[in-house]
Design a protein around this motif. Structure first.
Motif, PDB file in Angstrom:
ATOM      1  N   GLN A   1       0.681  -1.151  -0.035  1.00 34.55           N
ATOM      2  CA  GLN A   1      -0.023  -0.103  -0.234  1.00 34.55           C
ATOM      3  C   GLN A   1       0.986   1.442  -0.047  1.00 34.55           C
ATOM      4  OE1 GLN A   1      -3.275   0.618  -0.230  1.00 34.55           O
ATOM      5  NE2 GLN A   1      -3.799  -1.482  -0.454  1.00 34.55           N
ATOM      6  N   VAL A   2       0.178   2.149  -0.824  1.00 32.38           N
ATOM      7  CA  VAL A   2       1.117   3.323  -0.778  1.00 32.38           C
ATOM      8  C   VAL A   2       0.040   4.751  -0.474  1.00 32.38           C
ATOM      9  CG1 VAL A   2       2.061   5.117  -2.292  1.00 32.38           C
ATOM     10  CG2 VAL A   2       2.701   2.798  -2.387  1.00 32.38           C
ATOM     11  N   GLN A   3       0.260   5.558   0.241  1.00 33.23           N
ATOM     12  CA  GLN A   3      -0.575   6.687   0.768  1.00 33.23           C
ATOM     13  C   GLN A   3       0.050   7.794   0.211  1.00 33.23           C
ATOM     14  OE1 GLN A   3       0.468   4.471   3.526  1.00 33.23           O
ATOM     15  NE2 GLN A   3      -1.305   3.338   2.550  1.00 33.23           N
ATOM     16  N   LEU A   4      -0.739   8.690  -0.390  1.00 35.00           N
ATOM     17  CA  LEU A   4      -0.175  10.111  -1.244  1.00 35.00           C
ATOM     18  C   LEU A   4      -0.913  11.249  -0.727  1.00 35.00           C
ATOM     19  CD1 LEU A   4       0.295   8.629  -4.721  1.00 35.00           C
ATOM     20  CD2 LEU A   4       2.081   8.903  -2.929  1.00 35.00           C
ATOM     21  N   VAL A   5      -0.173  12.154  -0.166  1.00 30.48           N
ATOM     22  CA  VAL A   5      -0.816  13.549   0.203  1.00 30.48           C
ATOM     23  C   VAL A   5      -0.374  14.596  -0.474  1.00 30.48           C
ATOM     24  CG1 VAL A   5      -1.564  14.886   2.234  1.00 30.48           C
ATOM     25  CG2 VAL A   5      -1.395  12.365   2.604  1.00 30.48           C
ATOM     26  N   GLU A   6      -1.275  15.312  -1.201  1.00 29.83           N
ATOM     27  CA  GLU A   6      -0.839  16.373  -1.943  1.00 29.83           C
ATOM     28  C   GLU A   6      -0.980  17.857  -1.133  1.00 29.83           C
ATOM     29  OE1 GLU A   6      -2.826  13.991  -5.325  1.00 29.83           O
ATOM     30  OE2 GLU A   6      -3.288  14.422  -3.210  1.00 29.83           O
ATOM     31  N   SER A   7      -0.115  18.722  -1.585  1.00 28.57           N
ATOM     32  CA  SER A   7      -0.215  20.053  -0.650  1.00 28.57           C
ATOM     33  C   SER A   7       0.278  21.087  -1.622  1.00 28.57           C
ATOM     34  CB  SER A   7       0.037  20.224   0.652  1.00 28.57           C
ATOM     35  OG  SER A   7       1.708  19.898   0.391  1.00 28.57           O
ATOM     36  N   GLY A   8      -0.041  22.238  -1.286  1.00 25.06           N
ATOM     37  CA  GLY A   8       0.504  23.331  -2.090  1.00 25.06           C
ATOM     38  C   GLY A   8      -0.411  24.173  -3.091  1.00 25.06           C
ATOM     39  N   GLY A   9      -1.447  23.672  -3.307  1.00 22.72           N
ATOM     40  CA  GLY A   9      -2.558  24.106  -4.203  1.00 22.72           C
ATOM     41  C   GLY A   9      -2.990  25.554  -3.586  1.00 22.72           C
ATOM     42  N   GLY A  10      -3.635  26.318  -4.612  1.00 22.27           N
ATOM     43  CA  GLY A  10      -4.207  27.729  -4.181  1.00 22.27           C
ATOM     44  C   GLY A  10      -4.538  28.560  -5.303  1.00 22.27           C
ATOM     45  N   LEU A  11      -4.559  29.972  -5.028  1.00 21.30           N
ATOM     46  CA  LEU A  11      -5.310  30.891  -5.878  1.00 21.30           C
ATOM     47  C   LEU A  11      -3.947  31.573  -6.080  1.00 21.30           C
ATOM     48  CD1 LEU A  11      -7.371  32.390  -7.444  1.00 21.30           C
ATOM     49  CD2 LEU A  11      -7.917  33.592  -5.390  1.00 21.30           C
ATOM     50  N   VAL A  12      -3.748  31.906  -7.464  1.00 19.15           N
ATOM     51  CA  VAL A  12      -2.661  32.513  -8.071  1.00 19.15           C
ATOM     52  C   VAL A  12      -3.019  33.361  -9.319  1.00 19.15           C
ATOM     53  CG1 VAL A  12      -1.658  30.789  -9.381  1.00 19.15           C
ATOM     54  CG2 VAL A  12      -0.064  32.667  -8.409  1.00 19.15           C
ATOM     55  N   GLN A  13      -2.499  34.635  -9.527  1.00 18.05           N
ATOM     56  CA  GLN A  13      -2.911  35.302 -10.521  1.00 18.05           C
ATOM     57  C   GLN A  13      -2.009  34.718 -11.795  1.00 18.05           C
ATOM     58  OE1 GLN A  13      -1.744  39.317  -9.593  1.00 18.05           O
ATOM     59  NE2 GLN A  13      -3.915  39.874  -9.156  1.00 18.05           N
ATOM     60  N   ALA A  14      -2.511  35.091 -12.799  1.00 13.15           N
ATOM     61  CA  ALA A  14      -1.868  34.948 -14.163  1.00 13.15           C
ATOM     62  C   ALA A  14      -0.422  35.215 -14.018  1.00 13.15           C
ATOM     63  CB  ALA A  14      -2.482  35.129 -15.237  1.00 13.15           C
ATOM     64  N   GLY A  15       0.669  34.271 -14.654  1.00 12.48           N
ATOM     65  CA  GLY A  15       1.990  34.538 -14.607  1.00 12.48           C
ATOM     66  C   GLY A  15       2.794  34.164 -13.343  1.00 12.48           C
ATOM     67  N   GLY A  16       1.942  33.971 -12.184  1.00 14.61           N
ATOM     68  CA  GLY A  16       2.737  33.576 -10.921  1.00 14.61           C
ATOM     69  C   GLY A  16       3.232  32.048 -11.049  1.00 14.61           C
ATOM     70  N   SER A  17       3.371  31.824  -9.789  1.00 12.61           N
ATOM     71  CA  SER A  17       3.910  30.348  -9.500  1.00 12.61           C
ATOM     72  C   SER A  17       3.463  29.613  -8.249  1.00 12.61           C
ATOM     73  CB  SER A  17       5.626  30.447  -9.185  1.00 12.61           C
ATOM     74  OG  SER A  17       6.307  30.972 -10.636  1.00 12.61           O
ATOM     75  N   LEU A  18       3.464  28.524  -8.473  1.00  9.68           N
ATOM     76  CA  LEU A  18       3.003  27.738  -7.131  1.00  9.68           C
ATOM     77  C   LEU A  18       3.976  26.450  -7.369  1.00  9.68           C
ATOM     78  CD1 LEU A  18      -0.749  27.648  -7.167  1.00  9.68           C
ATOM     79  CD2 LEU A  18       0.643  28.450  -5.423  1.00  9.68           C
ATOM     80  N   ARG A  19       4.169  25.902  -6.236  1.00  7.50           N
ATOM     81  CA  ARG A  19       4.823  24.544  -5.958  1.00  7.50           C
ATOM     82  C   ARG A  19       4.095  23.439  -5.376  1.00  7.50           C
ATOM     83  NH1 ARG A  19      10.643  22.511  -3.421  1.00  7.50           N
ATOM     84  NH2 ARG A  19       9.409  22.640  -1.306  1.00  7.50           N
ATOM     85  N   LEU A  20       3.585  22.401  -6.085  1.00  7.60           N
ATOM     86  CA  LEU A  20       2.995  21.437  -5.242  1.00  7.60           C
ATOM     87  C   LEU A  20       3.835  20.297  -4.850  1.00  7.60           C
ATOM     88  CD1 LEU A  20       0.135  20.784  -8.057  1.00  7.60           C
ATOM     89  CD2 LEU A  20       0.144  22.574  -6.146  1.00  7.60           C
TER      90      LEU A  20
END
Length: 126
Positions: free
Chosen positions: A1-20
């Motif tokens: 079994q493998v458990q995966l948990v994502e984080s780092g999403g959100g709201l950003v303006q066009a041209g911006g950056s995010l790291r998941l």
């Protein structure tokens, strides 16, 4: 079994950056390939990026090539998706996934991945 948990999403303006981030637990993380996928409401889940078990090779969808970077830290059991120059059309729910049966090599079809995270919403405003 493998458990995966994502984080780092959100709201950003066009041209911006995010790291998941996607934290894995369970089976030995360093032995399998990882991928990122995304899905819009009412649409099929689509491939974004994938990385081999060592991190030595990566692959990207044409729509994100040059803007997104997938990487992994096997010591932290974590895979990342750095997203730059974001566009409104990148607005999706993003999922990380593990391919534990592919011998460590990446693949693009969703059916090759046998474990999935719960998803994280990314919204890019214009």
């Amino acid at each position: 079994q493998v458990q995966l948990v994502e984080s780092g999403g959100g709201l950003v303006q066009a041209g911006g950056s995010l790291r998941l981030s996607c934290a894995a637990s369970g089976r030995t993380f360093s032995r399998y390939a990882m991928g990122w996928f995304r899905q819009a409401p009412g649409k099929e889940r689509e491939f974004v990026a994938a990385i081999t078990w060592t991190g030595s090779s990566t692959r990207y969808a044409d729509s994100v090539k040059g803007r997104f970077t997938i990487s992994r830290d096997n010591g932290k059991n974590t895979v990342y998706l750095q997203m730059n120059s974001l566009k409104p059309e990148d607005t999706r729910v993003y999922y990380c996934a593990a391919n534990t049966k592919g011998g460590g090599w990446y693949s693009t079809p969703t059916y090759d991945y046998d474990y999935w995270g719960q998803g994280t919403q990314v919204t890019v405003s214009s």
